[in-house]
Design a protein around this motif. Structure first.
Motif, PDB file in Angstrom:
ATOM      1  N   MET A   1      40.049  23.780  44.150  1.00 14.06           N
ATOM      2  CA  MET A   1      39.236  24.349  45.203  1.00 14.06           C
ATOM      3  C   MET A   1      40.006  25.506  45.842  1.00 14.06           C
ATOM      4  O   MET A   1      41.159  25.366  46.219  1.00 14.06           O
ATOM      5  N   VAL A   2      39.353  26.625  45.970  1.00 16.07           N
ATOM      6  CA  VAL A   2      39.959  27.814  46.560  1.00 16.07           C
ATOM      7  C   VAL A   2      39.618  27.844  48.041  1.00 16.07           C
ATOM      8  O   VAL A   2      38.464  27.680  48.427  1.00 16.07           O
ATOM      9  N   ARG A   3      40.631  28.038  48.847  1.00 17.15           N
ATOM     10  CA  ARG A   3      40.426  28.091  50.292  1.00 17.15           C
ATOM     11  C   ARG A   3      40.117  29.521  50.712  1.00 17.15           C
ATOM     12  O   ARG A   3      40.808  30.464  50.311  1.00 17.15           O
ATOM     13  N   THR A   4      39.100  29.685  51.537  1.00 19.31           N
ATOM     14  CA  THR A   4      38.722  30.990  52.057  1.00 19.31           C
ATOM     15  C   THR A   4      39.814  31.497  52.989  1.00 19.31           C
ATOM     16  O   THR A   4      40.281  30.741  53.848  1.00 19.31           O
ATOM     17  N   PRO A   5      40.227  32.750  52.841  1.00 19.42           N
ATOM     18  CA  PRO A   5      41.252  33.295  53.750  1.00 19.42           C
ATOM     19  C   PRO A   5      40.776  33.244  55.203  1.00 19.42           C
ATOM     20  O   PRO A   5      39.589  33.402  55.492  1.00 19.42           O
ATOM     21  N   LEU A   6      41.720  33.029  56.095  1.00 20.52           N
ATOM     22  CA  LEU A   6      41.391  32.980  57.517  1.00 20.52           C
ATOM     23  C   LEU A   6      41.132  34.381  58.052  1.00 20.52           C
ATOM     24  O   LEU A   6      41.748  35.350  57.613  1.00 20.52           O
ATOM     25  N   THR A   7      40.252  34.460  59.012  1.00 22.71           N
ATOM     26  CA  THR A   7      39.973  35.732  59.666  1.00 22.71           C
ATOM     27  C   THR A   7      41.083  36.009  60.683  1.00 22.71           C
ATOM     28  O   THR A   7      41.802  35.089  61.100  1.00 22.71           O
ATOM     29  N   PRO A   8      41.213  37.245  61.115  1.00 23.74           N
ATOM     30  CA  PRO A   8      42.197  37.548  62.169  1.00 23.74           C
ATOM     31  C   PRO A   8      41.957  36.715  63.435  1.00 23.74           C
ATOM     32  O   PRO A   8      42.909  36.282  64.083  1.00 23.74           O
ATOM     33  N   GLU A   9      40.694  36.462  63.762  1.00 31.30           N
ATOM     34  CA  GLU A   9      40.377  35.667  64.947  1.00 31.30           C
ATOM     35  C   GLU A   9      40.867  34.231  64.783  1.00 31.30           C
ATOM     36  O   GLU A   9      41.376  33.630  65.732  1.00 31.30           O
ATOM     37  N   GLU A  10      40.718  33.672  63.587  1.00 34.11           N
ATOM     38  CA  GLU A  10      41.188  32.312  63.340  1.00 34.11           C
ATOM     39  C   GLU A  10      42.712  32.234  63.425  1.00 34.11           C
ATOM     40  O   GLU A  10      43.259  31.272  63.967  1.00 34.11           O
ATOM     41  N   ARG A  11      43.380  33.254  62.917  1.00 33.38           N
ATOM     42  CA  ARG A  11      44.841  33.273  63.014  1.00 33.38           C
ATOM     43  C   ARG A  11      45.286  33.395  64.471  1.00 33.38           C
ATOM     44  O   ARG A  11      46.227  32.736  64.902  1.00 33.38           O
ATOM     45  N   GLU A  12      44.601  34.242  65.244  1.00 32.55           N
ATOM     46  CA  GLU A  12      44.932  34.396  66.670  1.00 32.55           C
ATOM     47  C   GLU A  12      44.706  33.090  67.424  1.00 32.55           C
ATOM     48  O   GLU A  12      45.501  32.723  68.283  1.00 32.55           O
ATOM     49  N   ARG A  13      43.618  32.391  67.101  1.00 31.69           N
ATOM     50  CA  ARG A  13      43.344  31.109  67.743  1.00 31.69           C
ATOM     51  C   ARG A  13      44.470  30.117  67.432  1.00 31.69           C
ATOM     52  O   ARG A  13      44.919  29.375  68.299  1.00 31.69           O
ATOM     53  N   GLY A  14      44.951  30.129  66.190  1.00 34.30           N
ATOM     54  CA  GLY A  14      46.064  29.261  65.810  1.00 34.30           C
ATOM     55  C   GLY A  14      47.325  29.586  66.580  1.00 34.30           C
ATOM     56  O   GLY A  14      48.078  28.686  66.977  1.00 34.30           O
ATOM     57  N   GLU A  15      47.567  30.872  66.812  1.00 31.15           N
ATOM     58  CA  GLU A  15      48.737  31.276  67.596  1.00 31.15           C
ATOM     59  C   GLU A  15      48.599  30.821  69.050  1.00 31.15           C
ATOM     60  O   GLU A  15      49.569  30.361  69.651  1.00 31.15           O
ATOM     61  N   ARG A  16      47.389  30.938  69.610  1.00 33.65           N
ATOM     62  CA  ARG A  16      47.165  30.472  70.993  1.00 33.65           C
ATOM     63  C   ARG A  16      47.372  28.961  71.075  1.00 33.65           C
ATOM     64  O   ARG A  16      47.973  28.455  72.021  1.00 33.65           O
ATOM     65  N   PHE A  17      46.892  28.244  70.052  1.00 38.35           N
ATOM     66  CA  PHE A  17      47.053  26.795  70.036  1.00 38.35           C
ATOM     67  C   PHE A  17      48.533  26.422  69.981  1.00 38.35           C
ATOM     68  O   PHE A  17      48.993  25.547  70.710  1.00 38.35           O
ATOM     69  N   GLY A  18      49.286  27.108  69.144  1.00 35.06           N
ATOM     70  CA  GLY A  18      50.725  26.846  69.051  1.00 35.06           C
ATOM     71  C   GLY A  18      51.426  27.084  70.366  1.00 35.06           C
ATOM     72  O   GLY A  18      52.290  26.300  70.787  1.00 35.06           O
ATOM     73  N   LEU A  19      51.059  28.163  71.049  1.00 34.13           N
ATOM     74  CA  LEU A  19      51.650  28.463  72.355  1.00 34.13           C
ATOM     75  C   LEU A  19      51.313  27.365  73.363  1.00 34.13           C
ATOM     76  O   LEU A  19      52.175  26.927  74.128  1.00 34.13           O
ATOM     77  N   LEU A  20      50.074  26.897  73.357  1.00 32.65           N
ATOM     78  CA  LEU A  20      49.683  25.811  74.262  1.00 32.65           C
ATOM     79  C   LEU A  20      50.525  24.564  74.012  1.00 32.65           C
ATOM     80  O   LEU A  20      50.968  23.907  74.954  1.00 32.65           O
ATOM     81  N   LEU A  21      50.733  24.243  72.747  1.00 30.94           N
ATOM     82  CA  LEU A  21      51.530  23.062  72.429  1.00 30.94           C
ATOM     83  C   LEU A  21      52.973  23.229  72.895  1.00 30.94           C
ATOM     84  O   LEU A  21      53.562  22.301  73.452  1.00 30.94           O
ATOM     85  N   ARG A  22      53.542  24.407  72.670  1.00 31.33           N
ATOM     86  CA  ARG A  22      54.926  24.650  73.117  1.00 31.33           C
ATOM     87  C   ARG A  22      55.029  24.506  74.629  1.00 31.33           C
ATOM     88  O   ARG A  22      55.973  23.921  75.154  1.00 31.33           O
ATOM     89  N   GLN A  23      54.044  25.054  75.339  1.00 32.18           N
ATOM     90  CA  GLN A  23      54.060  24.961  76.801  1.00 32.18           C
ATOM     91  C   GLN A  23      53.910  23.512  77.253  1.00 32.18           C
ATOM     92  O   GLN A  23      54.606  23.063  78.167  1.00 32.18           O
ATOM     93  N   ALA A  24      53.018  22.773  76.614  1.00 38.72           N
ATOM     94  CA  ALA A  24      52.794  21.373  76.989  1.00 38.72           C
ATOM     95  C   ALA A  24      54.014  20.516  76.650  1.00 38.72           C
ATOM     96  O   ALA A  24      54.307  19.551  77.348  1.00 38.72           O
ATOM     97  N   ARG A  25      54.719  20.868  75.591  1.00 36.56           N
ATOM     98  CA  ARG A  25      55.909  20.113  75.185  1.00 36.56           C
ATOM     99  C   ARG A  25      57.016  20.261  76.204  1.00 36.56           C
ATOM    100  O   ARG A  25      57.793  19.355  76.442  1.00 36.56           O
ATOM    101  N   GLY A  26      57.083  21.416  76.851  1.00 35.15           N
ATOM    102  CA  GLY A  26      58.088  21.655  77.881  1.00 35.15           C
ATOM    103  C   GLY A  26      59.496  21.455  77.365  1.00 35.15           C
ATOM    104  O   GLY A  26      59.874  22.016  76.339  1.00 35.15           O
TER     105      GLY A  26
END
Length: 91
Positions: A1-26
């Motif tokens: 199965m071939v995975r569809t490449p992520l859009t720039p918006e999806e990548r940005e959302r992933g970066e925002r999610f990562g930042l939220l986790l880092r902040q919550a981890r403290g």
């Protein structure tokens, strides 16, 4: 199965999610939070750095529980910033 490449918006959302986790981890270590969530430290590292921008729902739920953050708060924090999008469109 071939995975569809992520859009720039999806990548940005992933970066925002990562930042939220880092902040919550403290000051907690990545290893401590990963163990509490039942995921590997490498998985958490990839999510926090945006290298895994679309983690599975159960991974997100486990991390939210380990960090005492609601899924609603994570979803809201990952929403696009309308001001940033508006500036990009007008550029």
């Amino acid at each position: 199965m071939v995975r569809t490449p992520l859009t720039p918006e999806e990548r940005e959302r992933g970066e925002r999610f990562g930042l939220l986790l880092r902040q919550a981890r403290g000051s907690r270590s990545m290893t401590e939070v990963a163990a509490a969530a039942g995921v590997s430290a490498e998985t958490l590292r990839k999510i926090e750095t945006g290298r895994a921008p679309t983690p599975a729902f159960f991974t997100v739920a486990a991390l939210a529980s380990a960090l005492h953050v609601s899924l609603d708060a994570l979803a809201a924090g990952c929403a696009p910033d309308p001001e940033r999008e508006e500036a990009a469109l007008s550029a």
